[in-house]
Write a protein that holds these residues in place. Structure first.
Motif, short mmCIF file in Angstrom:
data_model
loop_
_atom_site.label_atom_id
_atom_site.label_comp_id
_atom_site.label_asym_id
_atom_site.label_seq_id
_atom_site.Cartn_x
_atom_site.Cartn_y
_atom_site.Cartn_z
N UNK A 32 40.58 42.75 29.84
CA UNK A 32 41.90 42.91 29.23
C UNK A 32 42.96 43.17 30.30
N UNK A 33 44.22 43.03 29.93
CA UNK A 33 45.33 43.30 30.85
C UNK A 33 45.17 44.69 31.45
N UNK A 34 45.23 44.78 32.77
CA UNK A 34 45.08 46.06 33.46
C UNK A 34 43.64 46.52 33.59
N UNK A 35 42.70 45.79 33.01
CA UNK A 35 41.29 46.17 33.06
C UNK A 35 40.62 45.72 34.35
N UNK A 36 39.40 46.17 34.55
CA UNK A 36 38.67 45.83 35.76
C UNK A 36 37.17 45.76 35.51
N UNK A 37 36.49 45.04 36.40
CA UNK A 37 35.04 44.94 36.40
C UNK A 37 34.57 45.28 37.80
N UNK A 38 33.54 46.11 37.91
CA UNK A 38 33.00 46.50 39.20
C UNK A 38 31.63 45.86 39.40
N UNK A 39 31.34 45.48 40.63
CA UNK A 39 30.05 44.89 40.96
C UNK A 39 29.64 45.25 42.37
N UNK A 40 28.47 44.78 42.78
CA UNK A 40 27.96 45.03 44.13
C UNK A 40 27.36 43.76 44.70
N UNK A 41 27.28 43.72 46.01
CA UNK A 41 26.63 42.63 46.73
C UNK A 41 26.09 43.21 48.03
N UNK A 42 24.97 42.67 48.51
CA UNK A 42 24.39 43.18 49.75
C UNK A 42 24.67 42.23 50.91
N UNK A 43 24.68 42.81 52.10
CA UNK A 43 24.87 42.08 53.34
C UNK A 43 23.79 42.53 54.31
N UNK A 44 23.15 41.58 54.97
CA UNK A 44 22.13 41.91 55.95
C UNK A 44 22.27 41.00 57.16
#
Length: 157
Positions: free
Chosen positions: A121-133
């Motif tokens: 939605x407007x102003x909303x957010x989604x958080x996620x992760x990713x790995x680096x090696x």
């Protein structure tokens, strides 16, 4: 005959009412795209804003992984659909990273981003992760990567 005509009118009236009610229950969203980068932890696009932070032990060949936590924000005024997030070791414009002599994107592997594809939605957010090696490249001197700041480029759509 008046009973049949009255019944037809009721059926037509009920059908019109159900179509009108059903039409009001439609769902919609806009599709969007955006990019972001991490080292300075910010990047924006016309539709999504992507920010990120990285945590973990220093990288070394076949050593520990680092985890980047990213947030995709919808700064718009309506619902935006987030379907994919792609992450690469790249410059802020998405081009090949060659800023450090003796170290390149070929020295690293990026995992698959972990997030929930959804409508934001407007102003909303989604958080996620990713790995680096950092990977071990047999026969290649990787000393150029020692102490390097590795840029991650995020592309959300």
């Amino acid at each position: 005959m008046s009973q049949a005509a009255g019944r037809k009118k009721r059926i037509i009236g009920t059908t019109v009412a159900l179509v009108a009610i059903g039409g009001g229950a439609a769902f919609a969203y806009w599709t969007a795209t955006g990019t972001g980068n991490t080292t300075t932890a910010a990047g924006t696009s016309a539709n999504f804003t992507v920010t990120s932070t990285v945590a973990g032990a220093p990288l070394s060949p076949n050593g520990p992984t680092q985890t980047a936590t990213f947030t995709v924000t919808n700064p718009g005024t309506g619902v935006q659909k987030l379907s994919t997030v792609a992450v690469t070791v790249a410059a802020t414009d998405g081009s090949a990273w060659t800023a450090v002599n003796g170290c390149s994107a070929a020295d690293f592997t990026v995992g698959s981003p972990n997030f929930t594809a959804t409508e934001i939605p407007a102003g909303g957010e989604v958080t996620g992760t990713v790995t680096l090696q950092m990977i071990d490249r047999p026969g290649v001197n990787q000393d150029g990567c020692r102490g390097a700041t590795v840029p991650l480029h995020f592309s959300a759509s």
